[in-house]
Design a protein around this motif. Structure first.
Motif, mmCIF file in Angstrom:
data_model
loop_
_atom_site.group_PDB
_atom_site.id
_atom_site.type_symbol
_atom_site.label_atom_id
_atom_site.label_comp_id
_atom_site.label_asym_id
_atom_site.label_seq_id
_atom_site.Cartn_x
_atom_site.Cartn_y
_atom_site.Cartn_z
ATOM 1 N N LYS A 104 3.937 5.799 -5.406
ATOM 2 C CA LYS A 104 4.100 5.677 -6.859
ATOM 3 C C LYS A 104 5.494 5.171 -7.230
ATOM 4 O O LYS A 104 6.156 5.691 -8.128
ATOM 5 C CB LYS A 104 3.816 7.022 -7.547
ATOM 6 C CG LYS A 104 2.390 7.503 -7.346
ATOM 7 C CD LYS A 104 2.132 8.847 -8.026
ATOM 8 C CE LYS A 104 0.696 9.304 -7.800
ATOM 9 N NZ LYS A 104 0.424 10.638 -8.396
ATOM 10 N N GLN A 134 3.921 1.435 -1.157
ATOM 11 C CA GLN A 134 4.544 1.495 -2.485
ATOM 12 C C GLN A 134 3.599 2.135 -3.501
ATOM 13 O O GLN A 134 4.005 2.989 -4.292
ATOM 14 C CB GLN A 134 4.929 0.090 -2.954
ATOM 15 C CG GLN A 134 5.555 0.073 -4.346
ATOM 16 C CD GLN A 134 5.745 -1.340 -4.896
ATOM 17 O OE1 GLN A 134 5.592 -2.329 -4.175
ATOM 18 N NE2 GLN A 134 6.052 -1.443 -6.180
ATOM 19 N N LYS A 135 2.337 1.724 -3.443
ATOM 20 C CA LYS A 135 1.349 2.265 -4.382
ATOM 21 C C LYS A 135 1.142 3.750 -4.135
ATOM 22 O O LYS A 135 1.093 4.552 -5.075
ATOM 23 C CB LYS A 135 0.033 1.503 -4.239
ATOM 24 C CG LYS A 135 -1.042 1.959 -5.208
ATOM 25 C CD LYS A 135 -2.305 1.119 -5.058
ATOM 26 C CE LYS A 135 -3.383 1.591 -6.029
ATOM 27 N NZ LYS A 135 -4.640 0.791 -5.880
ATOM 28 N N TYR A 136 1.024 4.153 -2.873
ATOM 29 C CA TYR A 136 0.809 5.561 -2.538
ATOM 30 C C TYR A 136 2.005 6.409 -2.967
ATOM 31 O O TYR A 136 1.842 7.540 -3.437
ATOM 32 C CB TYR A 136 0.569 5.709 -1.031
ATOM 33 C CG TYR A 136 0.213 7.123 -0.620
ATOM 34 C CD1 TYR A 136 -1.116 7.545 -0.609
ATOM 35 C CD2 TYR A 136 1.201 8.029 -0.243
ATOM 36 C CE1 TYR A 136 -1.441 8.836 -0.243
ATOM 37 C CE2 TYR A 136 0.883 9.320 0.125
ATOM 38 C CZ TYR A 136 -0.447 9.726 0.128
ATOM 39 O OH TYR A 136 -0.764 11.016 0.497
ATOM 40 N N CYS A 165 0.833 -1.200 0.000
ATOM 41 C CA CYS A 165 0.000 0.000 0.000
ATOM 42 C C CYS A 165 0.875 1.260 0.000
ATOM 43 O O CYS A 165 0.589 2.225 -0.716
ATOM 44 C CB CYS A 165 -0.919 -0.008 1.216
ATOM 45 S SG CYS A 165 -2.093 1.357 1.248
#
Length: 348
Positions: free
Chosen positions: A236, A232-234, A230
């Motif tokens: 980018k 990592q996704k936030y 999560c």
């Protein structure tokens, strides 16, 4: 994917604040990264050239780690000193004989940002302990050069900034035991990476996430792994970037942990002296001739300042300034000196 957490107002507010801080630092991190072109030029520099090569830079970072340990300063001081050093070296063409003076200045500048003013040592004390063989006037002039070139912007966003943020975010959202994810161990691993020039080319957010994901992988926690995904996704951060730098970080940590690893020059890592010895160092360490000027070092674009760098000699012929006796500590976690280096343990 979303992070689950207990439905309490305080925790929701804390989570919101942490991600706002993360967004702010992600937007700012590029400002404090050393110029990649300058770092690449250092990487390509051969040992026999009269400018900074990777070995000399790495040795100076090891000295900064030793200074940080000696004065009992925070990890943040060390990481910030390395950041200031790399930003300056990537901007300017530096001769090896000036590196010791530059390193001490970076250490002092970082300490002024991080440490309490009452704990910051005098220039004369730092000169004695580091044995950089330059005067207080030399350091003040060099500090002015570094400050102007970096536009007096020292409170940088570093990999340690992200490591602390990521760690706090995980603790805020996990139901696992809080002590599972050891921040001291992660900081120690980051310091090991800082000792290698290649990691100065990584984005701080990516380097921090590599360390965190490798540790979570070791813990084999699905919940922690999902929180890391999560983050990592936030942030980018692409899978390709993460995998590329994770492999390099993993190899670096394996090298430092291996007893078979060829550790850096032993003399450079064991020069920390006792406070009693520091107080009784010979007066000759103060007997360094005053220099009329410290000219600005030349830029990487090939231009030189009006004064030649050859005039800026601090009496330093090599970076090894370590006394051969009265050794009371070593570079890695104050282990007693041995004939061979032991494995570096990141466990606290």
């Amino acid at each position: 994917m979303r992070i689950e957490m207990k439905d309490t107002g305080v925790e929701v507010q804390m989570s919101s604040w942490l991600f706002k801080q993360l967004k702010l630092h992600l937007e700012q991190e590029w400002k404090y990264q050393p110029r990649e072109k300058g770092l690449s030029l250092i990487e390509c520099t051969a040992e026999n050239e009269n400018t900074i090569c990777p070995r000399l830079r790495n040795a100076k970072v090891e000295d900064l780690w030793s200074l940080t340990n000696f004065f009992g300063f925070a990890t943040e001081t060390f990481v910030l000193a390395v950041n200031i050093l790399d930003r300056f070296l990537a901007l300017m063409k530096v001769k090896p004989k000036h590196l010791s003076c530059i390193g001490v200045c970076c250490f002092q500048l970082a300490a002024q940002v991080v440490e309490e003013q009452c704990n910051i040592p005098s220039l004369h004390d730092v000169i004695r302990i580091s044995q950089c063989k330059c005067t207080a006037s030399d350091l003040k002039r060099m500090e002015k050069i570094i400050s102007e070139k970096l536009h007096f912007d020292f409170k940088a966003t570093t990999a340690l900034t992200f490591l602390h943020l990521y760690h706090t975010i995980i603790l805020c959202h996990t139901s696992e035991r809080k002590e599972l994810l050891n921040l001291d161990k992660l900081e120690a691993q980051l310091k090991a990476c800082n000792c290698r020039l290649v990691f100065s080319k990584a984005k701080p957010s990516v380097l921090a996430l590599c360390l965190l994901s490798l540790e979570v992988q070791t813990l084999k926690s699905i919940e922690l792994f999902e929180i890391v995904l999560c983050i990592q996704k936030y942030s980018k951060i692409s899978d390709s970037d993460l995998l590329y730098w994770r492999e390099l970080v993993s190899k670096c940590l394996a090298d430092y942990s291996s007893p078979a690893c060829c550790k850096p020059d032993h003399k450079k890592l064991v020069w920390i002296v006792s406070r009693r010895t520091a107080q009784n160092l010979q007066n000759s360490y103060y007997s360094v001739p005053e220099l009329p000027t410290i000219p600005e070092v030349g830029c990487f674009d090939g231009s030189e300042s009006e004064d030649s760098c050859e005039d800026m000699s601090c009496g330093e012929e090599s970076l090894s300034s370590s006394p051969p006796s009265d050794l009371e500590g070593s570079f890695f976690f104050d282990l007693k000196p041995k004939s061979k280096w032991p494995a570096l343990s990141f466990d606290s």
